[in-house]
Scaffold this active site. Structure first.
Site, PDB file in Angstrom:
ATOM      1  N   ASP A 148     116.764  89.802  28.136  1.00 56.30           N
ATOM      2  CA  ASP A 148     118.446  88.815  27.643  1.00 56.30           C
ATOM      3  C   ASP A 148     119.552  89.255  27.381  1.00 56.30           C
ATOM      4  O   ASP A 148     119.617  88.846  26.218  1.00 56.30           O
ATOM      5  CB  ASP A 148     117.503  88.134  26.949  1.00 56.30           C
ATOM      6  CG  ASP A 148     118.661  86.200  26.610  1.00 56.30           C
ATOM      7  OD1 ASP A 148     119.019  86.258  27.922  1.00 56.30           O
ATOM      8  OD2 ASP A 148     118.476  85.481  26.463  1.00 56.30           O
ATOM      9  N   GLU A 165     118.043  89.777  33.375  1.00 55.58           N
ATOM     10  CA  GLU A 165     118.878  88.621  33.701  1.00 55.58           C
ATOM     11  C   GLU A 165     119.978  88.541  34.211  1.00 55.58           C
ATOM     12  O   GLU A 165     120.490  88.896  33.049  1.00 55.58           O
ATOM     13  CB  GLU A 165     118.027  87.958  32.708  1.00 55.58           C
ATOM     14  CG  GLU A 165     118.519  86.282  33.625  1.00 55.58           C
ATOM     15  CD  GLU A 165     118.087  85.272  32.239  1.00 55.58           C
ATOM     16  OE1 GLU A 165     118.617  84.245  32.547  1.00 55.58           O
ATOM     17  OE2 GLU A 165     117.784  85.103  31.299  1.00 55.58           O
ATOM     18  N   ASP A 203     115.564  83.983  22.338  1.00 48.09           N
ATOM     19  CA  ASP A 203     116.517  85.401  23.068  1.00 48.09           C
ATOM     20  C   ASP A 203     115.316  86.410  23.300  1.00 48.09           C
ATOM     21  O   ASP A 203     115.341  86.200  24.824  1.00 48.09           O
ATOM     22  CB  ASP A 203     117.452  85.684  22.257  1.00 48.09           C
ATOM     23  CG  ASP A 203     118.930  84.475  21.681  1.00 48.09           C
ATOM     24  OD1 ASP A 203     119.653  84.664  23.003  1.00 48.09           O
ATOM     25  OD2 ASP A 203     118.993  84.420  20.981  1.00 48.09           O
TER      26      ASP A 203
END
Length: 177
Positions: free
Chosen positions: A7, A67, A140
């Site tokens: 992330d 991501e 996260d």
């Protein structure tokens, strides 16, 4: 297959390492790379680079799921996150690890079954899929584990041949035999 989920961020980079085998996944490790506030961006990027090298070396992943960037409000923050993401992609490429990128809605669909799932639904589904006693913290790290699960669930599907994967796209190409 060992998958490193990421992330991206510049203050906090979440990471999660998931082992996927025959439709089953288990969490190996998760956490966050934290850079101190008040430090110049180049120094933060250098720390992210060094810490990513260490994570890649320590866990030796077979693939990385990251991501894709999605931001709407603060363009300045978005640019800094994009720079950190560039460092992450560079270090992963340097390590020779195939990179697979997924949109937030692809990750939500793969993990929660709904492309607009909220953060709490995602954290609970991640906990359930990995048979954990508690949800993953920090957020996260949970998001990074969700990215790894997305790749595990997509890549190890019995409907797909792993050799058909296209690194860097998060997509598959069907091949005739």
């Amino acid at each position: 297959m060992r998958i490193l989920g990421i992330d991206p961020g510049f203050a906090i980079v979440g990471f999660g390492v998931v082992e996927a085998d025959r439709g089953k996944q288990r969490l190996i490790q998760c956490g966050a790379i934290n850079t101190p506030a008040g430090v110049r961006l180049p120094a933060r990027l250098l720390q992210i680079s060094e810490d990513m090298r260490q994570v890649l070396s320590m866990f030796q992943p077979d693939a990385m799921a990251v991501e894709e960037l999605f931001f709407t409000n603060n363009i300045t923050t978005g640019i800094s996150v994009a720079q950190a993401r560039g460092v992450i992609l560079t270090e992963t490429e340097r390590a020779g690890v195939p990179i697979f990128e997924y949109s937030p809605s692809q990750i939500k669909l793969a993990v929660a079954g709904y492309g607009k799932a909220d953060k709490h639904q995602m954290m609970e589904m991640t906990r359930r899929l990995l048979n954990l006693k508690a949800v993953i913290r920090p957020d996260d790290a949970a998001d990074a584990v969700a990215a790894a699960l997305c790749h595990a669930r997509s890549f190890t599907s019995r409907l797909r041949d792993p050799n058909d994967a296209q690194p860097g796209t998060g997509r598959y190409e069907t091949r005739r035999r």
